[in-house]
Design an enzyme around this catalytic site. Sequence first.
Site, mmCIF file in Angstrom:
data_model
loop_
_atom_site.group_PDB
_atom_site.id
_atom_site.type_symbol
_atom_site.label_atom_id
_atom_site.label_comp_id
_atom_site.label_asym_id
_atom_site.label_seq_id
_atom_site.Cartn_x
_atom_site.Cartn_y
_atom_site.Cartn_z
ATOM 1 N N GLN A 23 -75.055 -49.539 -0.813
ATOM 2 C CA GLN A 23 -74.433 -48.663 0.169
ATOM 3 C C GLN A 23 -72.948 -48.507 -0.107
ATOM 4 O OE1 GLN A 23 -75.490 -49.066 4.347
ATOM 5 N NE2 GLN A 23 -76.918 -50.707 3.870
ATOM 6 N N HIS A 54 -62.466 -56.744 -8.132
ATOM 7 C CA HIS A 54 -63.436 -57.782 -8.463
ATOM 8 C C HIS A 54 -64.683 -57.573 -7.617
ATOM 9 C CE1 HIS A 54 -60.738 -59.166 -5.279
ATOM 10 N NE2 HIS A 54 -61.762 -59.840 -4.784
ATOM 11 N N GLN A 105 -68.500 -74.045 5.343
ATOM 12 C CA GLN A 105 -68.720 -75.382 4.778
ATOM 13 C C GLN A 105 -69.779 -75.289 3.694
ATOM 14 O OE1 GLN A 105 -71.649 -77.313 5.126
ATOM 15 N NE2 GLN A 105 -70.867 -79.231 4.327
ATOM 16 N N LYS A 134 -77.506 -84.417 -0.606
ATOM 17 C CA LYS A 134 -78.804 -85.109 -0.561
ATOM 18 C C LYS A 134 -79.477 -85.113 0.815
ATOM 19 C CE LYS A 134 -76.867 -88.012 -3.937
ATOM 20 N NZ LYS A 134 -75.592 -88.207 -3.198
ATOM 21 N N GLY A 172 -81.016 -58.958 5.489
ATOM 22 C CA GLY A 172 -81.019 -57.805 6.397
ATOM 23 C C GLY A 172 -81.341 -56.498 5.719
ATOM 24 N N CYS A 173 -81.828 -56.580 4.484
ATOM 25 C CA CYS A 173 -82.152 -55.357 3.770
ATOM 26 C C CYS A 173 -83.459 -54.826 4.322
ATOM 27 C CB CYS A 173 -82.270 -55.637 2.286
ATOM 28 S SG CYS A 173 -82.641 -54.172 1.364
ATOM 29 N N SER A 174 -83.435 -53.578 4.792
ATOM 30 C CA SER A 174 -84.597 -53.074 5.507
ATOM 31 C C SER A 174 -85.564 -52.327 4.594
ATOM 32 C CB SER A 174 -84.156 -52.191 6.678
ATOM 33 O OG SER A 174 -83.102 -51.349 6.301
ATOM 34 N N GLU A 210 -69.404 -73.529 11.078
ATOM 35 C CA GLU A 210 -68.869 -72.481 10.213
ATOM 36 C C GLU A 210 -68.339 -71.307 11.032
ATOM 37 O OE1 GLU A 210 -71.575 -74.221 9.807
ATOM 38 O OE2 GLU A 210 -71.712 -74.867 7.730
ATOM 39 N N HIS A 246 -89.460 -48.040 -7.582
ATOM 40 C CA HIS A 246 -89.483 -48.845 -6.365
ATOM 41 C C HIS A 246 -89.563 -50.345 -6.657
ATOM 42 C CE1 HIS A 246 -90.327 -49.367 -2.049
ATOM 43 N NE2 HIS A 246 -91.266 -50.241 -2.383
ATOM 44 N N HIS A 305 -81.378 -50.470 -3.872
ATOM 45 C CA HIS A 305 -80.317 -49.559 -3.409
ATOM 46 C C HIS A 305 -79.114 -50.331 -2.897
ATOM 47 C CE1 HIS A 305 -82.036 -50.652 0.503
ATOM 48 N NE2 HIS A 305 -80.957 -50.153 1.076
ATOM 49 N N CYS A 359 -92.161 -45.332 1.315
ATOM 50 C CA CYS A 359 -90.750 -45.707 1.161
ATOM 51 C C CYS A 359 -89.871 -44.472 1.321
ATOM 52 C CB CYS A 359 -90.535 -46.326 -0.218
ATOM 53 S SG CYS A 359 -88.792 -46.491 -0.643
ATOM 54 N N CYS A 415 -87.977 -43.522 -2.128
ATOM 55 C CA CYS A 415 -88.645 -43.098 -3.362
ATOM 56 C C CYS A 415 -88.492 -41.590 -3.575
ATOM 57 C CB CYS A 415 -90.132 -43.483 -3.319
ATOM 58 S SG CYS A 415 -90.463 -45.174 -3.867
ATOM 59 N N HIS A 438 -86.740 -51.032 -1.869
ATOM 60 C CA HIS A 438 -86.373 -50.114 -2.953
ATOM 61 C C HIS A 438 -84.942 -50.443 -3.396
ATOM 62 C CE1 HIS A 438 -87.145 -46.150 -4.997
ATOM 63 N NE2 HIS A 438 -85.870 -46.373 -5.275
ATOM 64 N N LYS A 472 -78.710 -71.738 3.026
ATOM 65 C CA LYS A 472 -77.581 -72.300 3.751
ATOM 66 C C LYS A 472 -77.357 -71.461 5.006
ATOM 67 C CE LYS A 472 -73.583 -73.973 4.947
ATOM 68 N NZ LYS A 472 -73.476 -75.310 5.566
ATOM 69 N N PHE A 473 -77.245 -72.124 6.159
ATOM 70 C CA PHE A 473 -76.953 -71.418 7.399
ATOM 71 C C PHE A 473 -75.456 -71.507 7.701
ATOM 72 C CE2 PHE A 473 -81.439 -72.190 7.737
ATOM 73 C CZ PHE A 473 -81.926 -71.111 8.443
ATOM 74 N N ASN A 506 -77.030 -55.085 -0.094
ATOM 75 C CA ASN A 506 -77.756 -56.179 0.554
ATOM 76 C C ASN A 506 -79.097 -56.265 -0.139
ATOM 77 O OD1 ASN A 506 -75.777 -56.617 2.564
ATOM 78 N ND2 ASN A 506 -76.622 -54.955 3.806
HETATM 79 O O1 G1P Z 1 -77.736 -50.432 6.603
HETATM 80 P P1 G1P Z 1 -78.987 -51.281 6.729
HETATM 81 O O2 G1P Z 1 -79.501 -51.729 5.390
HETATM 82 O O3 G1P Z 1 -80.045 -50.636 7.565
HETATM 83 O O4 G1P Z 1 -78.514 -52.577 7.537
HETATM 84 C C1 G1P Z 1 -78.045 -53.766 6.967
HETATM 85 O O5 G1P Z 1 -76.759 -53.587 6.359
HETATM 86 C C2 G1P Z 1 -75.680 -53.248 7.245
HETATM 87 C C3 G1P Z 1 -74.392 -53.238 6.436
HETATM 88 O O6 G1P Z 1 -74.126 -54.505 5.829
HETATM 89 C C4 G1P Z 1 -75.600 -54.212 8.421
HETATM 90 O O7 G1P Z 1 -74.663 -53.707 9.358
HETATM 91 C C5 G1P Z 1 -76.951 -54.401 9.114
HETATM 92 O O8 G1P Z 1 -76.846 -55.408 10.091
HETATM 93 C C6 G1P Z 1 -78.003 -54.790 8.072
HETATM 94 O O9 G1P Z 1 -79.258 -54.927 8.676
HETATM 95 O O1 G1P Z 2 -76.148 -80.311 10.948
HETATM 96 P P1 G1P Z 2 -77.479 -79.604 10.811
HETATM 97 O O2 G1P Z 2 -78.061 -79.218 12.142
HETATM 98 O O3 G1P Z 2 -78.446 -80.345 9.948
HETATM 99 O O4 G1P Z 2 -77.140 -78.262 10.011
HETATM 100 C C1 G1P Z 2 -76.810 -77.045 10.600
HETATM 101 O O5 G1P Z 2 -75.526 -77.061 11.218
HETATM 102 C C2 G1P Z 2 -74.401 -77.283 10.361
HETATM 103 C C3 G1P Z 2 -73.134 -77.147 11.183
HETATM 104 O O6 G1P Z 2 -73.010 -75.879 11.782
HETATM 105 C C4 G1P Z 2 -74.403 -76.311 9.168
HETATM 106 O O7 G1P Z 2 -73.405 -76.701 8.256
HETATM 107 C C5 G1P Z 2 -75.748 -76.275 8.470
HETATM 108 O O8 G1P Z 2 -75.737 -75.255 7.484
HETATM 109 C C6 G1P Z 2 -76.855 -75.997 9.490
HETATM 110 O O9 G1P Z 2 -78.108 -75.992 8.862
#
Ligand code: G1P
Ligand code: G1P
Lengths: 340, 340
Positions: free
Chosen positions: B169, B297, B324, B30, B160-162, B318, B114, B167, B52, B55, B165, B312-313, B154
């Site tokens: 890897q 899996h 977490q 919450k 980070g998908c650039s 973490e 695409h 795809h 692209c 394509c 399209h 979620k960050f 990705n």
């Molecule tokens: O290969 P891409 O799509 O250019 O790049 C993306 O995937 C890669 C593999 O997970 C990562 O290393 C890159 O940081 C991310 O931007």
């Molecule tokens: O505690 P905050 O600043 O609200 O939240 C931030 O830091 C936490 C601890 O690293 C993380 O779990 C959260 O995902 C992040 O958004």
Amino acid sequence: MENTNLQDYSHKRYNILTGEWVLVSPHRAKRPWQGQNEEISTEKRPSYDENCYLCPTNTRINGEVNPDYKDVFVFTNDFAALQKDSPTFSVNDGLFKAESEKGICKVICFSPDHSKSLAEMEVEDIKKIVHVWQEEYATLGENEMINYVQIFENKGAVMGCSNPHPHGQIWSQSTLPNEVDKKDRHQKEYFNKNNTSLLADYLLQELEAKERIIFENDDFVVLTPFWAVWPFEVMIAPKKAKKNILELSDTEARNYAKAISVITSTYDKLFNTSFPYSSGIHQAPTNGEENEHWHFHMSFYPPLLRSATVKKFMVGYEMFGTPQRDITAEIAAKRLRDLL
Amino acid sequence: MENTNLQDYSHKRYNILTGEWVLVSPHRAKRPWQGQNEEISTEKRPSYDENCYLCPTNTRINGEVNPDYKDVFVFTNDFAALQKDSPTFSVNDGLFKAESEKGICKVICFSPDHSKSLAEMEVEDIKKIVHVWQEEYATLGENEMINYVQIFENKGAVMGCSNPHPHGQIWSQSTLPNEVDKKDRHQKEYFNKNNTSLLADYLLQELEAKERIIFENDDFVVLTPFWAVWPFEVMIAPKKAKKNILELSDTEARNYAKAISVITSTYDKLFNTSFPYSSGIHQAPTNGEENEHWHFHMSFYPPLLRSATVKKFMVGYEMFGTPQRDITAEIAAKRLRDLL
Ligand SMILES: O=P(O)(O)O[C@H]1O[C@H](CO)[C@@H](O)[C@H](O)[C@H]1O
Ligand SMILES: O=P(O)(O)O[C@H]1O[C@H](CO)[C@@H](O)[C@H](O)[C@H]1O
């Protein structure tokens, strides 16, 4: 440079503290970027923001009023991830395994000034933060429930920081978190075998090699570890083994604050932006053991890769395989060193 | 629900495949959010985009022209993180330890269209992708240099998908990545002791418990693992132990494609957005060993937490401690199941 192969070809490097690897792809730094750009806030923040729940004299969501604090201010996190007064339980049902985990989470405001970051603070003011970290580590550590105290900071919106007011956090808990457990085991193994600190021996080797050193003073080294994962990852460590921050003398605490000041302000120069990162201190558990194998260190994990808006994504391969980096630790260290 | 403590109090859960823990804070769901909001692209993509590089018929950066492909198209990554023709070397210099790592990286276009994602594709078309994964796993695996084949996707700019399209890897390499090595060890230990597949036994227990199951068909289960890290993390696994995707019969491959279709389209309904994630298949190494302890899996790690714009960050705590999560695996499974 010792081994030019490390600058030219894909390879993996071993992290002596965690026992894990990082994949390094030095040849890939020239890859064009067509992906997401981060937003940068260029907005100049005021010294006081009436809507900030961390500013002095403001009211927090739970109704508490912040004091009119003048330097560092600590309070218990209003939305703590760990609870203190919860039942002790464990689930051991076939392949389902869980344990209750108790703890105390705190927030530390680094300064009453809403507009400041560590990078812009005086060394003496950073030293006051170090002092509060020491107090909190000591007090929380004395609590029987608490066996580990994790001090950290998330800086910048891109690092999930939900409030730009300069602040860090402490999550303290009953058991050792994953990363701490790994470092505990590897340091212990080395100490039992060699009777010296793994990190102290490593730092000696780095000071000799020089190429990954960014800054040093009498007591501290700031360097890019050989096994760095994040593009501009940095470690600050005391030259002599100290198991935790309580073992710092007053001069050492000042030299530690100085090291923090140097790296955070250098970071800001790199891409001409308030540099986002997560930083954290790994130090001895407060589990009542000797822990003489521990050598405390602080790490900075900043996501930016090429500019203020292009970050490294630790996704797909990194999540399922191994962290991967493009620029080498040596090049990153040189770029930071050149900005000093 | 088996244990209401797991829905009320902070605890940690054990991942039987990696041997690591996740911190769960059910009471914290919450918490108000004042941090960064992700951008969502609501732009409707055309079926063909002349800019692209994925394509059909378009020219890639290295000058190669894509064929006018009709379903799935594979090519070697123009900016591969792993090199094939590089020297073999190793660094064993005191506490500096590195090894050359060779490999082959490929890109797989899932569709010539695409505008499509897996969520919008027909099961028969996803089955064609499964078929190409099988071919690539087999061919790369036969290469003496390659001992592990990591298939992943990705999806979404936030991951980070650039390129939007559709795809995925493949990064294939000489040694086992960190995560695969952990799962290899834990599955082997269990198999040696019990002579059964760790994951097969786990799935039986989950099918009995029901609360984390999202979908099943004759051959596959789609569930939120007990130890899920990401808010809406999901695993797809065959009910019977199969060490790799080559062991699937034609019907099983279809049921696998169906499971992928179900979860990706359900994801899109959750926050009414094209749901970002990284997905990946963990399966037996191609190192010439029996690997009878392996049970393949596929996992989906999606970052969104509360809405199309709030993720979620995995930062500070973490990175330095333990992953977490706020909402429990059981609640996440229920929310997804209710959208089927
Ligand atoms: O290969 P891409 O799509 O250019 O790049 C993306 O995937 C890669 C593999 O997970 C990562 O290393 C890159 O940081 C991310 O931007
Ligand atoms: O505690 P905050 O600043 O609200 O939240 C931030 O830091 C936490 C601890 O690293 C993380 O779990 C959260 O995902 C992040 O958004």
